[in-house]
Scaffold this motif. Structure first.
Motif, PDB file in Angstrom:
ATOM      1  N   GLY A  49       5.827   8.443  11.639  1.00  0.00           N
ATOM      2  CA  GLY A  49       4.961   9.388  10.942  1.00  0.00           C
ATOM      3  C   GLY A  49       5.116  10.753  11.581  1.00  0.00           C
ATOM      4  N   LYS A  50       4.032  11.302  12.060  1.00  0.00           N
ATOM      5  CA  LYS A  50       4.076  12.606  12.735  1.00  0.00           C
ATOM      6  C   LYS A  50       4.179  12.456  14.241  1.00  0.00           C
ATOM      7  CE  LYS A  50       1.599  15.002   9.117  1.00  0.00           C
ATOM      8  NZ  LYS A  50       0.492  15.873   8.764  1.00  0.00           N
ATOM      9  N   GLN A  51       4.287  11.237  14.699  1.00  0.00           N
ATOM     10  CA  GLN A  51       4.324  10.945  16.125  1.00  0.00           C
ATOM     11  C   GLN A  51       5.767  10.746  16.586  1.00  0.00           C
ATOM     12  OE1 GLN A  51       2.424   7.229  17.009  1.00  0.00           O
ATOM     13  NE2 GLN A  51       1.418   8.050  18.800  1.00  0.00           N
ATOM     14  N   HIS A  52       6.100  11.253  17.745  1.00  0.00           N
ATOM     15  CA  HIS A  52       7.428  11.068  18.328  1.00  0.00           C
ATOM     16  C   HIS A  52       7.272  10.183  19.564  1.00  0.00           C
ATOM     17  CE1 HIS A  52       9.083  14.112  15.698  1.00  0.00           C
ATOM     18  NE2 HIS A  52       8.052  14.873  15.998  1.00  0.00           N
ATOM     19  N   VAL A  53       8.007   9.074  19.590  1.00  0.00           N
ATOM     20  CA  VAL A  53       7.909   8.131  20.695  1.00  0.00           C
ATOM     21  C   VAL A  53       9.312   7.740  21.154  1.00  0.00           C
ATOM     22  CG1 VAL A  53       5.683   7.187  19.943  1.00  0.00           C
ATOM     23  CG2 VAL A  53       7.796   6.126  19.159  1.00  0.00           C
ATOM     24  N   THR A  54       9.390   7.159  22.323  1.00  0.00           N
ATOM     25  CA  THR A  54      10.634   6.607  22.830  1.00  0.00           C
ATOM     26  C   THR A  54      10.472   5.100  22.894  1.00  0.00           C
ATOM     27  OG1 THR A  54      11.046   8.571  24.146  1.00  0.00           O
ATOM     28  CG2 THR A  54      12.267   6.594  24.744  1.00  0.00           C
ATOM     29  N   GLY A  55      11.401   4.375  22.287  1.00  0.00           N
ATOM     30  CA  GLY A  55      11.285   2.919  22.298  1.00  0.00           C
ATOM     31  C   GLY A  55      12.367   2.274  21.475  1.00  0.00           C
ATOM     32  N   ASP A  56      12.091   1.048  21.050  1.00  0.00           N
ATOM     33  CA  ASP A  56      13.006   0.274  20.226  1.00  0.00           C
ATOM     34  C   ASP A  56      12.392   0.093  18.849  1.00  0.00           C
ATOM     35  OD1 ASP A  56      14.897  -0.288  22.322  1.00  0.00           O
ATOM     36  OD2 ASP A  56      13.405  -1.648  23.150  1.00  0.00           O
ATOM     37  N   ASN A  57      13.226  -0.096  17.855  1.00  0.00           N
ATOM     38  CA  ASN A  57      12.784  -0.328  16.497  1.00  0.00           C
ATOM     39  C   ASN A  57      13.007  -1.806  16.196  1.00  0.00           C
ATOM     40  OD1 ASN A  57      12.111  -0.132  13.833  1.00  0.00           O
ATOM     41  ND2 ASN A  57      13.798   1.212  13.257  1.00  0.00           N
ATOM     42  N   VAL A  58      11.974  -2.497  15.723  1.00  0.00           N
ATOM     43  CA  VAL A  58      12.088  -3.920  15.413  1.00  0.00           C
ATOM     44  C   VAL A  58      11.665  -4.155  13.961  1.00  0.00           C
ATOM     45  CG1 VAL A  58      11.492  -6.270  16.118  1.00  0.00           C
ATOM     46  CG2 VAL A  58      11.498  -4.436  17.818  1.00  0.00           C
ATOM     47  N   PRO A  59      12.586  -3.922  13.007  1.00  0.00           N
ATOM     48  CA  PRO A  59      12.254  -4.222  11.617  1.00  0.00           C
ATOM     49  C   PRO A  59      12.171  -5.740  11.421  1.00  0.00           C
ATOM     50  CG  PRO A  59      14.511  -3.435  11.791  1.00  0.00           C
ATOM     51  CD  PRO A  59      13.905  -3.335  13.147  1.00  0.00           C
ATOM     52  N   SER A  60      11.252  -6.167  10.557  1.00  0.00           N
ATOM     53  CA  SER A  60      11.035  -7.594  10.316  1.00  0.00           C
ATOM     54  C   SER A  60      11.056  -7.894   8.828  1.00  0.00           C
ATOM     55  CB  SER A  60       9.671  -8.025  10.878  1.00  0.00           C
ATOM     56  OG  SER A  60       9.597  -7.775  12.253  1.00  0.00           O
ATOM     57  N   GLY A  61      11.544  -9.075   8.496  1.00  0.00           N
ATOM     58  CA  GLY A  61      11.473  -9.582   7.132  1.00  0.00           C
ATOM     59  C   GLY A  61      10.388 -10.649   7.076  1.00  0.00           C
ATOM     60  N   VAL A  62       9.491 -10.564   6.096  1.00  0.00           N
ATOM     61  CA  VAL A  62       8.339 -11.457   6.036  1.00  0.00           C
ATOM     62  C   VAL A  62       8.342 -12.260   4.734  1.00  0.00           C
ATOM     63  CG1 VAL A  62       5.805 -11.538   6.031  1.00  0.00           C
ATOM     64  CG2 VAL A  62       6.995  -9.859   7.440  1.00  0.00           C
ATOM     65  N   ASP A  63       8.049 -13.547   4.855  1.00  0.00           N
ATOM     66  CA  ASP A  63       7.822 -14.407   3.700  1.00  0.00           C
ATOM     67  C   ASP A  63       6.404 -14.110   3.222  1.00  0.00           C
ATOM     68  OD1 ASP A  63       6.937 -16.465   2.044  1.00  0.00           O
ATOM     69  OD2 ASP A  63       8.076 -17.997   3.101  1.00  0.00           O
ATOM     70  N   HIS A  64       6.292 -13.440   2.061  1.00  0.00           N
ATOM     71  CA  HIS A  64       4.983 -12.995   1.595  1.00  0.00           C
ATOM     72  C   HIS A  64       4.059 -14.149   1.221  1.00  0.00           C
ATOM     73  CE1 HIS A  64       5.747  -8.718   1.749  1.00  0.00           C
ATOM     74  NE2 HIS A  64       6.968  -8.973   1.297  1.00  0.00           N
ATOM     75  N   LYS A  65       4.620 -15.244   0.760  1.00  0.00           N
ATOM     76  CA  LYS A  65       3.784 -16.381   0.379  1.00  0.00           C
ATOM     77  C   LYS A  65       3.102 -17.012   1.595  1.00  0.00           C
ATOM     78  CE  LYS A  65       3.874 -20.870  -1.895  1.00  0.00           C
ATOM     79  NZ  LYS A  65       4.725 -21.876  -2.545  1.00  0.00           N
ATOM     80  N   HIS A  66       3.868 -17.209   2.668  1.00  0.00           N
ATOM     81  CA  HIS A  66       3.332 -17.889   3.854  1.00  0.00           C
ATOM     82  C   HIS A  66       2.960 -16.932   4.990  1.00  0.00           C
ATOM     83  CE1 HIS A  66       5.741 -21.015   1.749  1.00  0.00           C
ATOM     84  NE2 HIS A  66       4.648 -21.721   1.995  1.00  0.00           N
TER      85      HIS A  66
END
Length: 86
Positions: A49-66
């Motif tokens: 967003g408007k925040q700047h941070v240092t770190g890792d990005n961990v995108p996730s895929g989610v099963d919406h039903k469960h």
């Protein structure tokens, strides 16, 4: 007049700091990377967003039903676009 020992000491500290920074810049150029974190070599500058941070990005895929995470991937890319396969 004699030279100020405090001033001479500060000048030497600045020269040493400059030499360290030049060595770090050379190492960065040789590695082909564009960023370097002193605390975590894998971390990168990220925008959240408007925040700047240092770190890792961990995108996730989610099963919406469960509501379960079915896939995740750790990356140092600055965004989630095209990080996970379908």
């Amino acid at each position: 007049m004699g030279e100020d020992p405090t001033l001479a000491s500060k000048l030497e500290e600045l020269k040493a700091r400059q030499a360290r920074q030049q060595a770090q810049r050379k190492q960065l150029e040789e590695s082909g990377e564009t960023q370097r974190s002193r605390t975590d070599p894998d971390a990168r500058a990220l925008n959240k967003g408007k925040q700047h941070v240092t770190g890792d990005n961990v995108p996730s895929g989610v099963d919406h039903k469960h509501k379960l995470i079915v896939h995740h991937q750790v990356t140092n890319a600055g965004n989630d676009q095209n990080q996970l396969s379908r």
